[in-house]
Design an enzyme around this catalytic site. Structure first.
Site, short mmCIF file in Angstrom:
data_model
loop_
_atom_site.label_atom_id
_atom_site.label_comp_id
_atom_site.label_asym_id
_atom_site.label_seq_id
_atom_site.Cartn_x
_atom_site.Cartn_y
_atom_site.Cartn_z
CD GLU A 33 -19.41 -0.61 -2.03
OE1 GLU A 33 -19.69 -1.69 -2.58
OE2 GLU A 33 -18.93 -0.54 -0.87
CD GLU B 283 -14.20 -3.80 -6.48
OE1 GLU B 283 -15.24 -3.39 -5.92
OE2 GLU B 283 -13.95 -5.02 -6.62
CG ASP C 213 -15.30 -0.50 -4.57
OD1 ASP C 213 -15.14 -0.80 -5.75
OD2 ASP C 213 -15.23 -1.31 -3.62
#
Length: 286
Positions: A101, A97, A99
């Site tokens: 955010e 993953e 990210d």
């Protein structure tokens, strides 16, 4: 006539190389969480968080290497406790993953952008940055450039982070799992703002983040391919991101990254000795 031939030629090449180049949300994505919290305005998708639910979407396909970009305008005003996310992820407990955010804050205080990388289910590779603009007043472009050499996180084409492939020296790197593309807005007031000290003020809901400019220039992974290496996406040298000049940042981009780290980096897990004690992540000491 020549312009038409050029467009046809580009589309034919994209199909040959399994490249996704569409920018239409409905062609590329579908809601996967609380579809009643989505609304559409022209080419913009609005994601809403309220006292009932947040919401999210995911790509219809998975991809292995390439560039993914979206333009986002974040929640305005008091956004404390909220998180707007753009990320790529595979499936399962041992997933990979990457990210973005966006951690909301009280009015007048800056957003923090948290990036993270998971390899085989293990994350804890956070960096946090402030931004050099207000991300709530206009759209800005956030991108992942994922190659065999590195993952570059870009904001308006300015690199804010490079996660390099250090496998030769024992460092983990995500390159064996195709990933879907996701976007979401959700409540995370147990940690998102000042370590959870500031909670979401629901009197200011609904909280809305807007997404547009969906661009995927990446290798679409065929679900029929059992083996990454032998798949079209696994072939070395087939795509523009495999070219030698893509193995690192050029001089201008390197200057930009240094500027961002000097002015806007507020947390880097590789320097958090109190968190990791004697067991620093392998990639931090190579």
């Amino acid at each position: 006539m020549s312009s038409l031939l050029l467009v046809v030629g580009v589309m034919a090449l994209a199909l040959l190389l399994n490249l996704a180049i569409s920018s239409d949300f409905d062609q590329l994505f579908l809601p996967n969480w609380a579809p009643d919290h989505f609304s559409t305005q022209a080419d913009q998708i609005k994601l809403t968080l309220d006292t009932i639910s947040g919401c999210g979407f995911q790509s219809k396909k998975k991809y292995l290497f390439g560039k993914v970009s979206m333009q986002i305008k974040l929640v305005e005003g008091d956004s404390a406790g909220t998180v707007t996310a753009l990320y790529m992820a595979s499936e399962g407990a041992n997933h990979d993953e990457v990210d973005f955010e966006f951690l909301g804050n009280v009015s007048g205080e800056p957003y923090l952008v948290q990036t993270n990388v998971y390899v085989n289910g293990t994350g804890n590779r956070e960096q946090r940055h402030t931004l050099w603009f207000d991300p709530t007043t206009a759209f800005h472009t956030y991108s992942f450039l994922w190659t065999r050499h590195s993952i570059i996180f870009l904001v308006d084409e300015v690199p804010i982070r490079v996660f390099a492939n250090k496998e030769e020296n024992g460092g983990p790197y995500p390159k064996n799992q195709a990933m879907g593309i996701h976007g979401s807005v959700w409540n995370a007031d147990d940690w998102a703002t000042q370590g959870g000290r500031v909670k979401t003020n629901w009197s200011h809901s609904p909280f809305v983040s807007t997404f547009t400019g969906f661009a995927i220039d990446a290798c679409e992974f065929s679900p029929e391919s059992d083996d990454i290496v032998s798949s079209e996406c696994g072939k070395i040298g087939e795509f523009w991101w495999d070219k030698p000049k893509m193995s690192g940042l050029n001089k201008h981009k390197s200057h930009q990254l240094r500027w961002v780290r000097r002015r806007h980096l507020v947390y880097d897990y590789c320097f958090d000795t109190g968190r990791f004690n004697e067991d620093m992540p392998r990639e931090c000491i190579l």
